[in-house]
Design a protein around this motif. Structure first.
Motif, PDB file in Angstrom:
ATOM      1  N   GLU A  84     -82.880  16.272 -11.358  1.00  0.00           N
ATOM      2  CA  GLU A  84     -84.016  15.386 -11.107  1.00  0.00           C
ATOM      3  C   GLU A  84     -83.997  14.202 -12.065  1.00  0.00           C
ATOM      4  OE1 GLU A  84     -88.903  15.615 -10.711  1.00  0.00           O
ATOM      5  OE2 GLU A  84     -87.706  17.432 -11.046  1.00  0.00           O
ATOM      6  N   GLU A  85     -83.630  14.455 -13.327  1.00  0.00           N
ATOM      7  CA  GLU A  85     -83.567  13.376 -14.310  1.00  0.00           C
ATOM      8  C   GLU A  85     -82.236  12.635 -14.193  1.00  0.00           C
ATOM      9  OE1 GLU A  85     -84.263  14.987 -18.163  1.00  0.00           O
ATOM     10  OE2 GLU A  85     -86.443  15.061 -17.897  1.00  0.00           O
ATOM     11  N   PHE A  86     -82.289  11.343 -14.452  1.00  0.00           N
ATOM     12  CA  PHE A  86     -81.111  10.486 -14.359  1.00  0.00           C
ATOM     13  C   PHE A  86     -80.880   9.856 -15.725  1.00  0.00           C
ATOM     14  CE2 PHE A  86     -78.774   6.626 -12.954  1.00  0.00           C
ATOM     15  CZ  PHE A  86     -77.820   7.229 -12.144  1.00  0.00           C
ATOM     16  N   HIS A  87     -79.762  10.213 -16.361  1.00  0.00           N
ATOM     17  CA  HIS A  87     -79.516   9.819 -17.745  1.00  0.00           C
ATOM     18  C   HIS A  87     -78.506   8.671 -17.817  1.00  0.00           C
ATOM     19  CE1 HIS A  87     -81.682  13.117 -19.886  1.00  0.00           C
ATOM     20  NE2 HIS A  87     -81.611  13.639 -18.676  1.00  0.00           N
ATOM     21  N   VAL A  88     -78.973   7.563 -18.404  1.00  0.00           N
ATOM     22  CA  VAL A  88     -78.179   6.340 -18.539  1.00  0.00           C
ATOM     23  C   VAL A  88     -77.768   6.192 -20.003  1.00  0.00           C
ATOM     24  CG1 VAL A  88     -78.188   3.836 -18.223  1.00  0.00           C
ATOM     25  CG2 VAL A  88     -79.524   5.295 -16.676  1.00  0.00           C
ATOM     26  N   TYR A  89     -76.488   5.910 -20.248  1.00  0.00           N
ATOM     27  CA  TYR A  89     -75.978   5.798 -21.617  1.00  0.00           C
ATOM     28  C   TYR A  89     -75.471   4.381 -21.892  1.00  0.00           C
ATOM     29  CZ  TYR A  89     -76.102  10.753 -22.920  1.00  0.00           C
ATOM     30  OH  TYR A  89     -76.512  12.012 -23.263  1.00  0.00           O
ATOM     31  N   ILE A  90     -75.834   3.876 -23.088  1.00  0.00           N
ATOM     32  CA  ILE A  90     -75.282   2.625 -23.623  1.00  0.00           C
ATOM     33  C   ILE A  90     -74.577   2.964 -24.929  1.00  0.00           C
ATOM     34  CG2 ILE A  90     -75.777   0.291 -24.453  1.00  0.00           C
ATOM     35  CD1 ILE A  90     -78.412   0.383 -22.967  1.00  0.00           C
ATOM     36  N   PHE A  91     -73.346   2.519 -25.061  1.00  0.00           N
ATOM     37  CA  PHE A  91     -72.585   2.743 -26.291  1.00  0.00           C
ATOM     38  C   PHE A  91     -72.278   1.402 -26.942  1.00  0.00           C
ATOM     39  CE2 PHE A  91     -71.571   6.228 -23.417  1.00  0.00           C
ATOM     40  CZ  PHE A  91     -71.643   7.349 -24.229  1.00  0.00           C
ATOM     41  N   GLY A  92     -72.256   1.372 -28.275  1.00  0.00           N
ATOM     42  CA  GLY A  92     -71.891   0.146 -28.975  1.00  0.00           C
ATOM     43  C   GLY A  92     -72.598   0.047 -30.308  1.00  0.00           C
ATOM     44  N   ARG A  93     -72.191  -0.902 -31.104  1.00  0.00           N
ATOM     45  CA  ARG A  93     -72.831  -1.116 -32.409  1.00  0.00           C
ATOM     46  C   ARG A  93     -74.088  -1.956 -32.188  1.00  0.00           C
ATOM     47  NH1 ARG A  93     -69.672   0.802 -36.394  1.00  0.00           N
ATOM     48  NH2 ARG A  93     -67.465   1.096 -35.942  1.00  0.00           N
ATOM     49  N   ALA A 101     -93.388   4.666 -24.218  1.00  0.00           N
ATOM     50  CA  ALA A 101     -94.630   5.398 -23.968  1.00  0.00           C
ATOM     51  C   ALA A 101     -94.402   6.632 -23.111  1.00  0.00           C
ATOM     52  CB  ALA A 101     -95.656   4.492 -23.300  1.00  0.00           C
ATOM     53  N   THR A 102     -93.362   6.636 -22.288  1.00  0.00           N
ATOM     54  CA  THR A 102     -93.121   7.770 -21.388  1.00  0.00           C
ATOM     55  C   THR A 102     -91.923   8.599 -21.832  1.00  0.00           C
ATOM     56  OG1 THR A 102     -91.823   6.314 -19.938  1.00  0.00           O
ATOM     57  CG2 THR A 102     -94.152   6.631 -19.390  1.00  0.00           C
ATOM     58  N   ASN A 103     -91.554   8.479 -23.101  1.00  0.00           N
ATOM     59  CA  ASN A 103     -90.454   9.277 -23.655  1.00  0.00           C
ATOM     60  C   ASN A 103     -89.163   9.146 -22.858  1.00  0.00           C
ATOM     61  OD1 ASN A 103     -92.063  10.394 -25.772  1.00  0.00           O
ATOM     62  ND2 ASN A 103     -92.952  11.814 -24.292  1.00  0.00           N
ATOM     63  N   GLN A 104     -88.838   7.923 -22.500  1.00  0.00           N
ATOM     64  CA  GLN A 104     -87.615   7.671 -21.738  1.00  0.00           C
ATOM     65  C   GLN A 104     -86.459   7.212 -22.612  1.00  0.00           C
ATOM     66  OE1 GLN A 104     -90.122   5.167 -18.831  1.00  0.00           O
ATOM     67  NE2 GLN A 104     -88.269   5.630 -17.685  1.00  0.00           N
ATOM     68  N   LEU A 105     -86.748   6.872 -23.860  1.00  0.00           N
ATOM     69  CA  LEU A 105     -85.753   6.238 -24.718  1.00  0.00           C
ATOM     70  C   LEU A 105     -85.303   7.176 -25.829  1.00  0.00           C
ATOM     71  CD1 LEU A 105     -84.290   3.581 -25.619  1.00  0.00           C
ATOM     72  CD2 LEU A 105     -86.330   3.084 -26.974  1.00  0.00           C
ATOM     73  N   PHE A 106     -83.973   7.305 -25.992  1.00  0.00           N
ATOM     74  CA  PHE A 106     -83.396   8.141 -27.035  1.00  0.00           C
ATOM     75  C   PHE A 106     -82.335   7.327 -27.768  1.00  0.00           C
ATOM     76  CE2 PHE A 106     -84.748  10.718 -23.494  1.00  0.00           C
ATOM     77  CZ  PHE A 106     -85.523  11.702 -24.087  1.00  0.00           C
ATOM     78  N   VAL A 107     -82.374   7.361 -29.095  1.00  0.00           N
ATOM     79  CA  VAL A 107     -81.397   6.596 -29.873  1.00  0.00           C
ATOM     80  C   VAL A 107     -80.665   7.514 -30.837  1.00  0.00           C
ATOM     81  CG1 VAL A 107     -82.713   4.453 -29.708  1.00  0.00           C
ATOM     82  CG2 VAL A 107     -83.094   5.970 -31.645  1.00  0.00           C
ATOM     83  N   ARG A 108     -79.422   7.137 -31.136  1.00  0.00           N
ATOM     84  CA  ARG A 108     -78.650   7.883 -32.130  1.00  0.00           C
ATOM     85  C   ARG A 108     -77.651   6.936 -32.770  1.00  0.00           C
ATOM     86  NH1 ARG A 108     -74.431  12.165 -30.048  1.00  0.00           N
ATOM     87  NH2 ARG A 108     -73.544  11.576 -32.063  1.00  0.00           N
ATOM     88  N   GLY A 109     -77.090   7.359 -33.886  1.00  0.00           N
ATOM     89  CA  GLY A 109     -76.170   6.506 -34.618  1.00  0.00           C
ATOM     90  C   GLY A 109     -74.839   6.322 -33.908  1.00  0.00           C
ATOM     91  N   TYR A 110     -74.046   5.440 -34.464  1.00  0.00           N
ATOM     92  CA  TYR A 110     -72.723   5.161 -33.896  1.00  0.00           C
ATOM     93  C   TYR A 110     -71.861   6.414 -33.938  1.00  0.00           C
ATOM     94  CZ  TYR A 110     -68.282   2.864 -32.983  1.00  0.00           C
ATOM     95  OH  TYR A 110     -67.075   2.500 -32.440  1.00  0.00           O
ATOM     96  N   CYS A 111     -71.136   6.664 -32.882  1.00  0.00           N
ATOM     97  CA  CYS A 111     -70.314   7.871 -32.784  1.00  0.00           C
ATOM     98  C   CYS A 111     -68.838   7.489 -32.794  1.00  0.00           C
ATOM     99  CB  CYS A 111     -70.643   8.634 -31.503  1.00  0.00           C
ATOM    100  SG  CYS A 111     -69.626  10.098 -31.248  1.00  0.00           S
ATOM    101  N   ASN A 112     -68.102   7.999 -33.797  1.00  0.00           N
ATOM    102  CA  ASN A 112     -66.649   7.772 -33.815  1.00  0.00           C
ATOM    103  C   ASN A 112     -65.882   9.085 -33.660  1.00  0.00           C
ATOM    104  OD1 ASN A 112     -67.064   8.917 -36.304  1.00  0.00           O
ATOM    105  ND2 ASN A 112     -66.587   7.068 -37.477  1.00  0.00           N
ATOM    106  N   ASN A 113     -66.597  10.127 -33.269  1.00  0.00           N
ATOM    107  CA  ASN A 113     -65.978  11.423 -32.993  1.00  0.00           C
ATOM    108  C   ASN A 113     -65.613  11.479 -31.512  1.00  0.00           C
ATOM    109  OD1 ASN A 113     -65.898  14.280 -32.080  1.00  0.00           O
ATOM    110  ND2 ASN A 113     -66.393  14.723 -34.223  1.00  0.00           N
TER     111      ASN A 113
END
Length: 239
Positions: free
Chosen positions: A53-62, A113-125
């Motif tokens: 049901e949920e649709f997860h969109v990913y953005i990668f980059g510095r 406001a609707t808890n749609q946004l998730f952030v994390r640090g740069y991943c080099n693994n």
């Protein structure tokens, strides 16, 4: 620049080819266009079969505050905010000390406001990157300017549906391929990105995978590492 002292300049993709061909025209420098091939380490990743049901969109980059808008994170953040709670956006590459502040002045309130946004640090693994590629329903590269866009090429290699900006070298390259334009967004308006993302979700999952794999096979046929490297070797030997 250092390019004026070079015997040969190699430009990765059409974006850089145009830039350096123009700037070095008067110097009559040779500029060779080079296209990276598909990424072997991402080629055989498993794809989930079930449509959630949920649709997860990913953005990668510095995505530091200095290049937040350049990377187009605001476009996708605001687009997802318009689409409702079943759409989630994951921004991978935000410095730890900026996670709270980078988004405040560039995203509309709906996304947070609707808890749609998730952030994390740069991943080099690389293993973590593979995990996220498997988790993603869609990878986006909304940069307002991008020399090429290797992360988009890695998503393509993994057979993950993607949307890339027409202002990127990868976007310009995909437009040359049959049906490649399907995965290119020609606008830097968040409403247009929202329409494209929604269209991706509304397309049956099996059809999305079929379409991206078709474009992936075209890219692989047109831009092989072996052919590109052979051109480089010939160029060096001729000079």
């Amino acid at each position: 620049s250092c390019c004026t002292k070079a015997d040969v300049v190699v430009a990765v993709g059409p974006q850089l080819l145009d830039r350096y061909s123009r700037s070095l025209f008067r110097k009559q420098k040779k500029v060779l266009e080079f296209y990276p091939g598909l990424s072997n380490e991402f080629l055989n990743l498993p794809r989930k079969e079930i449509e959630n049901e949920e649709f997860h969109v990913y953005i990668f980059g510095r995505c530091s505050s200095e290049n937040f808008k350049l990377k187009g994170v605001d476009l996708v953040g605001n687009a997802v905010g318009k689409l409702g709670k079943n759409y989630k956006v994951h921004v991978v590459g935000v410095p730890e000390n900026e996670e709270e502040n980078s988004f405040a002045n560039t995203l509309e309130k709906t996304a947070t406001a609707t808890n749609q946004l998730f952030v994390r640090g740069y991943c080099n693994n690389r293993e973590e990157m593979k995990d996220m590629m498997c988790e993603a329903d869609l990878v986006v590269m909304p940069s307002r300017a991008e020399a090429f866009g290797l992360i988009g090429l890695e998503a393509l290699s993994a057979g993950v549906p993607l949307l890339v900006s027409s202002a990127s070298g990868l976007g310009m390259t995909l437009r040359k391929l049959t049906f490649g334009h399907t995965f290119v967004v020609e606008s830097d308006d968040s409403q247009e990105w929202a329409k494209k993302i929604e269209s991706m979700k509304e397309t049956e999952r099996s059809q999305r995978i079929k379409e991206i794999n078709y474009v992936k096979s075209q890219y692989g046929e047109n831009y092989k590492w072996e052919d590109q490297c052979s051109r480089l070797v010939k160029l060096f030997s001729d000079n």
